[in-house]
Every structure is written in C-alpha cells, then in structure tokens.
Scaffold this active site. Structure first.
Site, short mmCIF file in Angstrom:
data_model
loop_
_atom_site.label_atom_id
_atom_site.label_comp_id
_atom_site.label_asym_id
_atom_site.label_seq_id
_atom_site.Cartn_x
_atom_site.Cartn_y
_atom_site.Cartn_z
N ARG A 114 0.84 -1.21 0.00
CA ARG A 114 0.00 0.00 0.00
C ARG A 114 0.88 1.25 0.00
O ARG A 114 0.55 2.26 -0.62
CB ARG A 114 -0.94 -0.04 1.22
CG ARG A 114 -2.02 1.01 1.18
CD ARG A 114 -3.08 0.76 2.22
NE ARG A 114 -2.57 0.83 3.58
CZ ARG A 114 -3.27 0.52 4.67
NH1 ARG A 114 -4.50 0.10 4.56
NH2 ARG A 114 -2.73 0.62 5.87
N LYS A 159 -2.81 6.37 1.64
CA LYS A 159 -2.66 7.04 2.94
C LYS A 159 -1.84 8.31 2.78
O LYS A 159 -0.75 8.46 3.34
CB LYS A 159 -2.05 6.08 3.97
CG LYS A 159 -3.10 5.14 4.57
CD LYS A 159 -2.53 4.22 5.61
CE LYS A 159 -2.39 4.84 6.96
NZ LYS A 159 -3.65 4.93 7.71
#
Ligand code: PLP
Ligand code: COI
Length: 349
Positions: free
Chosen positions: A85, A187
């Site tokens: 990620r 994020k």
C-alpha cells in the site's frame, strides 16, 4: 537504548505518542537509489522550509502493530500488505517507492531495537509508523528533488476509549473525506487534516467519530474517520466496496477473510446509510481501531441503536478471532504473522 522505566504503567496507555529509543531514516534523490538507511536515536529532523511535504503535502504514512504474543514472540501483522500500500501511495503522489524488502527490513530493525517498549501480551501494542516525505526544496508544484523514509514506533493502548465497548457515531451530511479521482484510496497525509474539524465538532457533541458518505450521491457510507465500516444484517456482513475513494484497510481485508473462513457470507457493495441504520450490528475497523463496535449511529434527526446497544455476537466473535490470531492465542491459518527476531543486527549510525 534504554526502554521504559521498570514500573512503566502499561495499563494507562492510550493511542498517543510516547517517545521511544530509536528510529530509522533513509534518504534518496529523485531518480536515484535509496541510501542504506540507518538506526539513530529518536529525535528531531532538520528540514528545508521549502520541502515538498511542508508546502504541498507530498507525503504518505502507514500504520501497523507489533505485538508481544502469548508465546513471548514479537509479531507484526501482514506488514507486506502495508509495504504494498505504501508503494501504491508513493506512485500516486509522485514519490520514489520504497522496495518491499527495504520497508520490511527497516520495520524489523526499529521494532527489534525498541523491543523493550512492546507492551506485555494483551496490554497494548507497539504502533509502527512508517512515513515517506518529499523533503527536498521545491517552489513549483512538482515532485520534490529528494525524499526521506522514516520509521518510528510508540507503545499504544486503545484508539477509542474503553476497548471493546460501543461507540456512538454521527453521519456527516456536510463534509466528505474523499472524492472520485482524488487520493482517498492511499494514505496521503493530506487526507487527514480536513477530517480534524468535523471530528472535533462531533466529539464536542458526544460522538466518538464521524461517518463519511460518498461525495457524489451523499448516500453511501464510505468510512469512519480513519477506519473502515461493516454492518451485519441477518448474519450477513456488508462493507462498502472499494470504489477508489475508500482506503483499502488491511484489517477490513482480514475480517472479510476470517468471516468467510468461519462460514459467514460477506458482501462488498454500496452500503446506503438507510440500510446501515437498519442493520442488526455494526462496527468499524483498522489497525488503530482494531474492531470497534458501534452502539448507535445518528443521522440528522434519526438515531439507530444496534441490538440492545451492547456488543453484537458476531462482532464479538470476529474481534476474538482477529485478536486471537494477532496475539497467538489462536492458530494463524492464513499465515499472517510475521515474527521479528529481537537479536536482529542493526544498521547503527
Ligand atoms: N481508513 C482510513 C482512512 C485509515 O487511515 C485507516 C488506517 O490505516 C483505515 C481505514 C484502516 O486501515 P488498516 O486496517 O490497514 O489499518
Ligand atoms: C491506523 O489505523 O493505523 C491509522 O492510520 C489510523 C490513524 C490515522 C491513527
């Protein structure tokens, strides 16, 4: 390296920063390889005021936990997923990706070097925070010329007060977290500050957090602040599908797998607020939030109380299953635990 005082009060831990002994720092220039990276005492970093991250928010972060398991081992939970990620986030924000092996190696070193800060089994966890910033100076809106990858850790307790006790949430009709085509599915550090004011206002009114709806129809549940959403109706789990505006949570993915493994049907779909308000149980989840049962959801003038306002049976079952794997109370049929060797040789500066 000192670790905490001998009589450190682990039970008073909240989700807040306690400075630990060491951190990891690596740097690279755009288009070049990362340097070796080193472990150094936790402390201040010098930064150019024209840094890309300070001016244009070119930065991402990750969050994962290292646990002291029942067997006395130190275990990370699916850190490879955080590594992937982190790479997707770097690509979205025009930053050099951190190779997966370097990411895992850095985390293992910081966790091993701060192992004295890992709470005893069942009394908290060591929260690991990798960050990637554009630290080189840049005036135009463009990728910074250089980057810093840093990993620090802190012992933490529960994200929402009270452990496995129910929280009250408020659906926001005024604010959105992310829009199609934006950066909601990574994020990015810039995704978080806009949520602070809505969250603070909700807390002032007695709610633990805000539930965000989608920015197009203002109808479908997206996320709960920094956690993913689930609701349960007639023993079927529903969670918002990953449309690009939702952070693909590793806890969310783990819960889907655990629930299916235990024979539950799980549906990833658009979850309207109306549907969620009529559910039997609901909870939110994330690394920090773990599984936090939702007692009530308020939307405008209507307030839904789930079950009798206590923790629902399926929510409790999934919580026990997830925590069981993470702390080695139960078997790990998915191979999710990643053990860390406390005696790991360190790349000291
Ligand atoms: N949604 C947001 C916006 C988050 O910041 C987080 C935390 O990382 C999550 C969901 C949960 O993701 P994970 O389970 O990977 O921690
Ligand atoms: C996490 O659950 O790890 C998060 O990143 C949430 C957070 C922003 C505190």
């Amino acid at each position: 390296m000192t670790g905490p005082e001998k009589d450190f009060d682990w039970d008073s831990l909240t989700f807040s920063l306690t400075q630990t002994d060491v951190m990891y720092v690596a740097t690279c220039n755009l288009g070049e390889a990362w340097d070796e990276g080193e472990i150094k005492p936790y402390g201040m970093l010098e930064i150019d005021p024209a840094a890309g991250v300070l001016n244009y928010g070119q930065g991402i972060f990750e969050g994962m936990k290292a646990q002291r398991t029942l067997q006395g081992r130190i275990a990370l939970f699916r850190p490879e997923e955080n590594a992937r990620r982190f790479q997707r986030g770097a690509a979205r924000l025009g930053m050099p990706p951190v190779p997966e092996s370097m990411f895992i190696d850095a985390i293992e070193q910081v966790v091993a070097a701060n192992s004295a800060w890992i709470p005893p089994s069942g009394r908290g966890a060591l929260y690991v925070r990798p960050v990637l910033w554009g630290t080189g100076p840049i005036m135009g809106v463009a990728p910074a010329p250089s980057y810093t990858f840093c990993v620090y850790v802190t012992p933490v307790g529960p994200y929402f007060r009270g452990g496995l006790s129910c929280i009250d949430l408020l659906i926001s009709d005024q604010f959105h977290r992310a829009a199609p085509g934006g950066s909601g599915e990574v994020k990015a550090i810039g995704n978080y500050a806009p949520g602070m004011m809505p969250s603070k206002n909700a807390k002032k009114s007695g709610y633990a957090e805000v539930i965000y709806l989608d920015a197009v129809h203002h109808e479908y549940i997206e996320e709960v602040g920094a956690a993913n959403f689930f609701c349960i109706k007639d023993e079927v789990l529903y969670t918002p599908e990953l449309t690009g505006t939702i952070l693909p949570g590793i806890t969310r993915d783990s819960i889907i797998e655990i629930a299916r493994h235990r024979g539950y049907e799980v549906v990833e779909t658009l979850v309207s607020s109306k549907f969620a308000l009529a559910a039997d149980e609901s909870f939110c989840c994330g690394t920090a939030a773990v599984i936090s049962p939702i007692g009530t959801i308020t939307h405008g003038d209507s307030k839904s109380v789930f079950g009798d306002g206590g923790v629902g049976p399926i929510t409790r079952e999934l919580y026990n299953a997830l925590i069981g794997i993470q702390t080695e109370i139960a078997a790990d049929p998915f191979g999710w635990l990643h053990a860390v060797d406390e005696e790991l040789p360190l790349n000291l500066c």
